[in-house]
Design a protein around this motif. Structure first.
Motif, PDB file in Angstrom:
ATOM      1  N   ALA A  96       4.071 -10.230   1.872  1.00  0.00           N
ATOM      2  CA  ALA A  96       4.159 -10.737   0.501  1.00  0.00           C
ATOM      3  C   ALA A  96       2.964 -10.333  -0.348  1.00  0.00           C
ATOM      4  O   ALA A  96       3.115  -9.996  -1.526  1.00  0.00           O
ATOM      5  CB  ALA A  96       4.287 -12.270   0.515  1.00  0.00           C
ATOM      6  N   TRP A  97       1.760 -10.360   0.242  1.00  0.00           N
ATOM      7  CA  TRP A  97       0.551 -10.275  -0.569  1.00  0.00           C
ATOM      8  C   TRP A  97      -0.180  -8.941  -0.466  1.00  0.00           C
ATOM      9  O   TRP A  97      -1.095  -8.680  -1.246  1.00  0.00           O
ATOM     10  CB  TRP A  97      -0.400 -11.417  -0.200  1.00  0.00           C
ATOM     11  N   ILE A  98       0.203  -8.102   0.490  1.00  0.00           N
ATOM     12  CA  ILE A  98      -0.427  -6.807   0.674  1.00  0.00           C
ATOM     13  C   ILE A  98       0.566  -5.712   0.293  1.00  0.00           C
ATOM     14  O   ILE A  98       1.748  -5.784   0.649  1.00  0.00           O
ATOM     15  CB  ILE A  98      -0.886  -6.625   2.135  1.00  0.00           C
ATOM     16  N   SER A  99       0.096  -4.691  -0.384  1.00  0.00           N
ATOM     17  CA  SER A  99       0.994  -3.634  -0.853  1.00  0.00           C
ATOM     18  C   SER A  99       1.377  -2.702   0.302  1.00  0.00           C
ATOM     19  O   SER A  99       0.663  -2.610   1.308  1.00  0.00           O
ATOM     20  CB  SER A  99       0.324  -2.814  -1.966  1.00  0.00           C
ATOM     21  N   PRO A 100       2.491  -1.986   0.162  1.00  0.00           N
ATOM     22  CA  PRO A 100       2.873  -1.008   1.194  1.00  0.00           C
ATOM     23  C   PRO A 100       1.900   0.153   1.291  1.00  0.00           C
ATOM     24  O   PRO A 100       1.939   0.915   2.257  1.00  0.00           O
ATOM     25  CB  PRO A 100       4.262  -0.543   0.729  1.00  0.00           C
ATOM     26  N   LYS A 101       1.025   0.305   0.316  1.00  0.00           N
ATOM     27  CA  LYS A 101       0.039   1.387   0.329  1.00  0.00           C
ATOM     28  C   LYS A 101      -1.207   1.041   1.142  1.00  0.00           C
ATOM     29  O   LYS A 101      -2.049   1.905   1.381  1.00  0.00           O
ATOM     30  CB  LYS A 101      -0.398   1.709  -1.097  1.00  0.00           C
ATOM     31  N   ALA A 102      -1.343  -0.219   1.556  1.00  0.00           N
ATOM     32  CA  ALA A 102      -2.572  -0.659   2.216  1.00  0.00           C
ATOM     33  C   ALA A 102      -2.736   0.001   3.580  1.00  0.00           C
ATOM     34  O   ALA A 102      -1.757   0.263   4.294  1.00  0.00           O
ATOM     35  CB  ALA A 102      -2.564  -2.175   2.371  1.00  0.00           C
ATOM     36  N   SER A 103      -3.983   0.227   3.966  1.00  0.00           N
ATOM     37  CA  SER A 103      -4.279   0.801   5.272  1.00  0.00           C
ATOM     38  C   SER A 103      -4.028  -0.230   6.368  1.00  0.00           C
ATOM     39  O   SER A 103      -3.966  -1.438   6.122  1.00  0.00           O
ATOM     40  CB  SER A 103      -5.735   1.259   5.322  1.00  0.00           C
ATOM     41  N   GLU A 104      -3.932   0.253   7.605  1.00  0.00           N
ATOM     42  CA  GLU A 104      -3.750  -0.660   8.735  1.00  0.00           C
ATOM     43  C   GLU A 104      -4.964  -1.560   8.910  1.00  0.00           C
ATOM     44  O   GLU A 104      -4.832  -2.716   9.316  1.00  0.00           O
ATOM     45  CB  GLU A 104      -3.474   0.140  10.013  1.00  0.00           C
ATOM     46  N   ASP A 105      -6.147  -1.049   8.603  1.00  0.00           N
ATOM     47  CA  ASP A 105      -7.346  -1.881   8.701  1.00  0.00           C
ATOM     48  C   ASP A 105      -7.292  -3.041   7.714  1.00  0.00           C
ATOM     49  O   ASP A 105      -7.663  -4.174   8.053  1.00  0.00           O
ATOM     50  CB  ASP A 105      -8.597  -1.038   8.447  1.00  0.00           C
ATOM     51  N   VAL A 106      -6.855  -2.767   6.502  1.00  0.00           N
ATOM     52  CA  VAL A 106      -6.742  -3.831   5.504  1.00  0.00           C
ATOM     53  C   VAL A 106      -5.693  -4.850   5.934  1.00  0.00           C
ATOM     54  O   VAL A 106      -5.900  -6.064   5.833  1.00  0.00           O
ATOM     55  CB  VAL A 106      -6.398  -3.239   4.126  1.00  0.00           C
ATOM     56  N   ARG A 107      -4.562  -4.381   6.414  1.00  0.00           N
ATOM     57  CA  ARG A 107      -3.510  -5.297   6.853  1.00  0.00           C
ATOM     58  C   ARG A 107      -3.994  -6.154   8.018  1.00  0.00           C
ATOM     59  O   ARG A 107      -3.700  -7.357   8.088  1.00  0.00           O
ATOM     60  CB  ARG A 107      -2.259  -4.515   7.225  1.00  0.00           C
ATOM     61  N   ALA A 108      -4.760  -5.551   8.916  1.00  0.00           N
ATOM     62  CA  ALA A 108      -5.283  -6.314  10.048  1.00  0.00           C
ATOM     63  C   ALA A 108      -6.295  -7.361   9.588  1.00  0.00           C
ATOM     64  O   ALA A 108      -6.283  -8.504  10.071  1.00  0.00           O
ATOM     65  CB  ALA A 108      -5.918  -5.369  11.063  1.00  0.00           C
ATOM     66  N   GLN A 109      -7.173  -6.973   8.662  1.00  0.00           N
ATOM     67  CA  GLN A 109      -8.141  -7.939   8.150  1.00  0.00           C
ATOM     68  C   GLN A 109      -7.438  -9.073   7.432  1.00  0.00           C
ATOM     69  O   GLN A 109      -7.797 -10.250   7.596  1.00  0.00           O
ATOM     70  CB  GLN A 109      -9.129  -7.256   7.205  1.00  0.00           C
ATOM     71  N   ALA A 110      -6.431  -8.752   6.632  1.00  0.00           N
ATOM     72  CA  ALA A 110      -5.673  -9.794   5.931  1.00  0.00           C
ATOM     73  C   ALA A 110      -5.000 -10.729   6.922  1.00  0.00           C
ATOM     74  O   ALA A 110      -4.989 -11.958   6.730  1.00  0.00           O
ATOM     75  CB  ALA A 110      -4.638  -9.156   5.011  1.00  0.00           C
ATOM     76  N   ALA A 111      -4.441 -10.186   7.997  1.00  0.00           N
ATOM     77  CA  ALA A 111      -3.761 -11.015   8.996  1.00  0.00           C
ATOM     78  C   ALA A 111      -4.731 -11.984   9.660  1.00  0.00           C
ATOM     79  O   ALA A 111      -4.399 -13.160   9.881  1.00  0.00           O
ATOM     80  CB  ALA A 111      -3.091 -10.121  10.038  1.00  0.00           C
ATOM     81  N   VAL A 112      -5.947 -11.509   9.968  1.00  0.00           N
ATOM     82  CA  VAL A 112      -6.936 -12.389  10.589  1.00  0.00           C
ATOM     83  C   VAL A 112      -7.285 -13.546   9.657  1.00  0.00           C
ATOM     84  O   VAL A 112      -7.341 -14.715  10.072  1.00  0.00           O
ATOM     85  CB  VAL A 112      -8.211 -11.586  10.945  1.00  0.00           C
ATOM     86  N   MET A 113      -7.521 -13.257   8.393  1.00  0.00           N
ATOM     87  CA  MET A 113      -7.867 -14.310   7.435  1.00  0.00           C
ATOM     88  C   MET A 113      -6.707 -15.275   7.226  1.00  0.00           C
ATOM     89  O   MET A 113      -6.891 -16.502   7.188  1.00  0.00           O
ATOM     90  CB  MET A 113      -8.297 -13.689   6.105  1.00  0.00           C
ATOM     91  N   MET A 114      -5.499 -14.744   7.095  1.00  0.00           N
ATOM     92  CA  MET A 114      -4.337 -15.607   6.889  1.00  0.00           C
ATOM     93  C   MET A 114      -4.083 -16.500   8.095  1.00  0.00           C
ATOM     94  O   MET A 114      -3.757 -17.680   7.953  1.00  0.00           O
ATOM     95  CB  MET A 114      -3.102 -14.759   6.589  1.00  0.00           C
ATOM     96  N   ARG A 115      -4.249 -15.937   9.295  1.00  0.00           N
ATOM     97  CA  ARG A 115      -4.041 -16.726  10.511  1.00  0.00           C
ATOM     98  C   ARG A 115      -5.023 -17.890  10.557  1.00  0.00           C
ATOM     99  O   ARG A 115      -4.642 -19.034  10.843  1.00  0.00           O
ATOM    100  CB  ARG A 115      -4.196 -15.842  11.737  1.00  0.00           C
TER     101      ARG A 115
END
Length: 357
Positions: free
Chosen positions: A194-213
Motif C-alpha cells: 500500500a505505502w511503497i511504490s513498485p519502483k522501490a528497491s528491495e532494500d527499501v522494501r525490506a527496511q519498510a517491512a521491518v519498521m511496519m512489523r
C-alpha cells in the motif's frame, strides 16, 4: 496557541518500563531489562515526554518526523546527507512508535512531546519536515508555537475529515483483516504494497517491512496511543493563519487522497506548487532520500538566514543527487500529470511544477 515551557534539566527522568502498564503514569520507573523508551519527566503535575532521537551535524536545526507505519530509523539515510550539507538534523520517534512504545495511558499530545524534546536538546527555533503522520504532527507543532517554526515541509498529508478513496479504504481493510486473523506478516505485506511504490528497491522494501512489523507488534501489544484534542480542530482557521514558509510534497505513486490533501494544504498554507517526488509512493522520503534532501535543502536555503554562519567546510550539494540540488529539479508536464492525478496541483501564477528525479 502556546504551551507552558518548563526547565527540562531540574528533575528526574527515567525510561518508563514498557512491561508494566499497571504502574501509574506519575511514577518514574527505571528500565533495566527493556529497551529504553520515551523519557518521562514531571513538572508542576504535568508529564513532560522526552522522545527518543537521533541527530547529526551542526547548524540550522531540521526536525524530521516519521510516517505512521514507521519510526525514526526511516531517516537513517538522511541524517548524514543533511549533516554534510551543514544543518543539524534531528529524527524523533513519535509516541507509540519505535523506541517510544508506551503502555496504555489516557492521552498523548505528540506536538507537545516534540516541543519538550526540542527544549531538552536546547533547540529554540527550527525547521519541521514530516511525512504522513509526521506531517500532521508538524502542523500541530506549528499552530501550537508558530514563533519557533522557521519553515515547514509536509509530504503525504491528508486531513482526517476527508473521505477516503477506495484505494485507501482497501489498504485499511486489508491490514485490519490480517490483524483480526492474528497474521502480522500478512498485515506487513499489505502495508508494504500500500505505502511503497513498485519502483522501490528491495532494500527499501525490506527496511519498510521491518519498521511496519515493529509498529504492528507494538500496536497489538499496547494499543494505539489515544491522542488528546487536536489543536488543528480547535480552530478551523489555524492553518490559514500561519505565516511560516511552507512546502508541500507528494510521491508520484501515492494514493489520490494525498494529492488532493496536499493541494488543499498547500492552498491553506499559501505554499504554491505541490512538489511531486518521482518514482516514490506514500513514504516518498524513505524511497528517495537524496532527492528528498535536495528538495528540503533547497527550501531551507530560501529561508531567512540565521544569525550564525554556516559551518566551514560544509558542502551544500547532496551526495548521490547528481551535483547541485537545482539540477535535480525538472519541470513537470502538468497536462500529462493531470491525466493521472487530481487537479489543483498548480498555483494561480501558473508556475511549472517540479518533479525530483
Amino acid at each position: 496557541m502556546q504551551r507552558d515551557r518548563t526547565d527540562t534539566d531540574s528533575t528526574c527522568s527515567q525510561p518508563l518500563r514498557p512491561s508494566h502498564p499497571s504502574h501509574p503514569l506519575h511514577s518514574c520507573i527505571p528500565c533495566i531489562d527493556q529497551p529504553a523508551g520515551a523519557i518521562h519527566s514531571f513538572r508542576e503535575s504535568r508529564a513532560t515526554v522526552i522522545l527518543p532521537f537521533d541527530e547529526a551535524g551542526t547548524g540550522r536545526p531540521i526536525v524530521l518526523l516519521h510516517a505512521r507505519p514507521t519510526n525514526r530509523s526511516m531517516w537513517r539515510a538522511h541524517l548524514p546527507l543533511l549533516a554534510r550539507a551543514g544543518v543539524r538534523a534531528i529524527a524523533l520517534d513519535l509516541p507509540g512508535h519505535g523506541d517510544a512504545v508506551l503502555p496504555r495511558r489516557h492521552e498523548t499530545t505528540p506536538w507537545t512531546d516534540v516541543l519538550d524534546t526540542l527544549d531538552h536538546l536546547g533547540v529554540d527555533r527550527f525547521v519541521l519536515a514530516g511525512n504522513s503522520l509526521g506531517a500532521l504532527v508538524a502542523l500541530q507543532v506549528a499552530v501550537t508555537e508558530p514563533q519557533r517554526v522557521q519553515g515547514l515541509v509536509a509530504v503525504g498529508y491528508r486531513p482526517h475529515d476527508m473521505k477516503p478513496s477506495s484505494r485507501l479504504r482497501t489498504a485499511w481493510d486489508e491490514e485490519r483483516v490480517a490483524l483480526e486473523a492474528d497474521d502480522i506478516e500478512a498485515a506487513v505485506r499489505a502495508g508494504v504494497e500500500a505505502w511503497i511504490s513498485p519502483k522501490a528497491s528491495e532494500d527499501v522494501r525490506a527496511q519498510a517491512a521491518v519498521m511496519m512489523r515493529g509498529q504492528l507488534v507494538a500496536r497489538v501489544a499496547y494499543g494505539e496511543p489515544k491522542a488528546a484534542a487536536d489543536p488543528l480542530g480547535e480552530d478551523p482557521g489555524a492553518l490559514r493563519a500561519l505565516t511560516v514558509p511552507a512546502l508541500v510534497g507528494v510521491g508520484a505513486f501515492d494514493m489520490p487522497d494525498f494529492f488532493e490533501g496536499g493541494a488543499r494544504l498547500s492552498d491553506e498554507l499559501k505554499a504554491g506548487e505541490v512538489a511531486v517526488l518521482a518514482d516514490a509512493g506514500h513514504l516518498a522520503p524513505l524511497e528517495q532520500p537524496a532527492a528528498f534532501c535536495a528538495l528540503l535543502l533547497d527550501f531551507v536555503d530560501r529561508l531567512p538566514a540565521q544569525s550564525s554562519e554556516r559551518p566551514p567546510g560544509t558542502d551544500r550539494r547532496v551526495a548521490g543527487s547528481g551535483g547541485s540540488r537545482q539540477a535535480d529539479l525538472e519541470p513537470v508536464d502538468r497536462d500529462a500529470d493531470r491525466q493521472r492525478t487530481p487537479s489543483g496541483l498548480h498555483d494561480g501564477a501558473g508556475r511549472p511544477g517540479l518533479r525530483l528525479r
